[in-house]
Design a protein around this motif. Sequence first.
Motif, PDB file in Angstrom:
ATOM      1  N   UNK A 121      -6.004   7.389   6.749  1.00 19.60           N
ATOM      2  CA  UNK A 121      -7.464   7.338   6.762  1.00 19.60           C
ATOM      3  C   UNK A 121      -7.917   5.887   6.857  1.00 19.60           C
ATOM      4  N   UNK A 122      -9.097   5.714   7.446  1.00 21.61           N
ATOM      5  CA  UNK A 122      -9.721   4.406   7.525  1.00 21.61           C
ATOM      6  C   UNK A 122     -11.119   4.519   6.937  1.00 21.61           C
ATOM      7  N   UNK A 123     -11.490   3.578   6.079  1.00 24.34           N
ATOM      8  CA  UNK A 123     -12.814   3.582   5.483  1.00 24.34           C
ATOM      9  C   UNK A 123     -12.933   4.619   4.380  1.00 24.34           C
ATOM     10  N   UNK A 124     -14.113   4.636   3.761  1.00 26.63           N
ATOM     11  CA  UNK A 124     -14.353   5.566   2.676  1.00 26.63           C
ATOM     12  C   UNK A 124     -13.695   5.125   1.381  1.00 26.63           C
ATOM     13  N   UNK A 125     -14.044   5.783   0.308  1.00 27.58           N
ATOM     14  CA  UNK A 125     -13.460   5.504  -1.002  1.00 27.58           C
ATOM     15  C   UNK A 125     -13.057   6.819  -1.648  1.00 27.58           C
ATOM     16  N   UNK A 126     -11.798   6.915  -1.950  1.00 27.64           N
ATOM     17  CA  UNK A 126     -11.283   8.159  -2.506  1.00 27.64           C
ATOM     18  C   UNK A 126     -11.897   8.476  -3.856  1.00 27.64           C
ATOM     19  N   UNK A 127     -12.188   7.450  -4.637  1.00 30.01           N
ATOM     20  CA  UNK A 127     -12.771   7.656  -5.960  1.00 30.01           C
ATOM     21  C   UNK A 127     -14.277   7.435  -5.957  1.00 30.01           C
ATOM     22  N   UNK A 128     -14.857   7.261  -4.782  1.00 31.87           N
ATOM     23  CA  UNK A 128     -16.285   7.017  -4.695  1.00 31.87           C
ATOM     24  C   UNK A 128     -17.086   8.305  -4.692  1.00 31.87           C
TER      25      UNK A 128
END
Length: 294
Positions: free
Chosen positions: A268-275
């Motif tokens: 994956x690129x970008x984003x936040x898993x814990x966001x």
Amino acid sequence: MSTAPPPPNNTPHPFMGSPAGPPPPQPPPPPRRGWYGSLSEGGKVTVIGAVIVGVSTLAAAILPSVLSSGDGKGGGDAKPPASQITTQDPTQEPTKTQEPTPTAESDPTGETPSGTPTATETATGGTDASAPPASRTYEVFYQDQAMSLGLPPGEDVGSIDFDVPATRRYSEEEWTTEKEKAEQSGVPVTADLTYADTSYGYLALRNGRNAAQLQPTDPSEKAADCARAAQVGGFTEAVMDDWTLPAQTVLCILTDQGNVARVTITGFIGGKKDGLTDPPTQISLKVTLWKPKG
């Protein structure tokens, strides 16, 4: 000294002049008794016995008919009214019951994922329903092809077509037009997967396809095994904001053209898993596509 005699009593005696005196008191008349009361004890017993026998005989004759007529269940010979009796012409085929049209959960791009291709899709180049995908033989069209599916901003839609292969970004107006054309023609949209909504990241399978999510440890990379898994189905969409599809997840997809795609998520690129509401902006894929022979 002499005593004068008492003067005479001129009051007459109450019984004087009545030689016999007053009549004696009369006893009260005995109570009147009916015919039953006039019977002897033996006669009364006889009458009572006759009454009991008569009542028992009458009950035995009437009670069965009353119970049978009042029973709501009725006897086994009961027949329905003539208006409810239908006959089937032996020269005609039995009437078939209309099967309900299956529905699926809708997705944010406005199209509902479907199962196996329809008859219209088959006629326009889709799969042949006469043979299950797992029983066919396949040849590799491309193998381990690196692809990427992006999440566009706003109301735009990112898509990927494994049959070509190709990716495309649709504006909201273009995607609406594409769906309307598909509904009017009966031919599915060209995209196999779409990715939309920057808040949640909906990864959705489009109409006319079947797909299954496999475990990353699934060792099989054969076309027939992937086709069999896709035919069973189970995958329709995923909310990538929850990061529900980890890296190395495998999707087996039966496309609208009858091809079998084995899609592996490589990263994956970008984003936040814990966001919070922050899905990946790009999904990296490795794809192998087989086409049926003949």
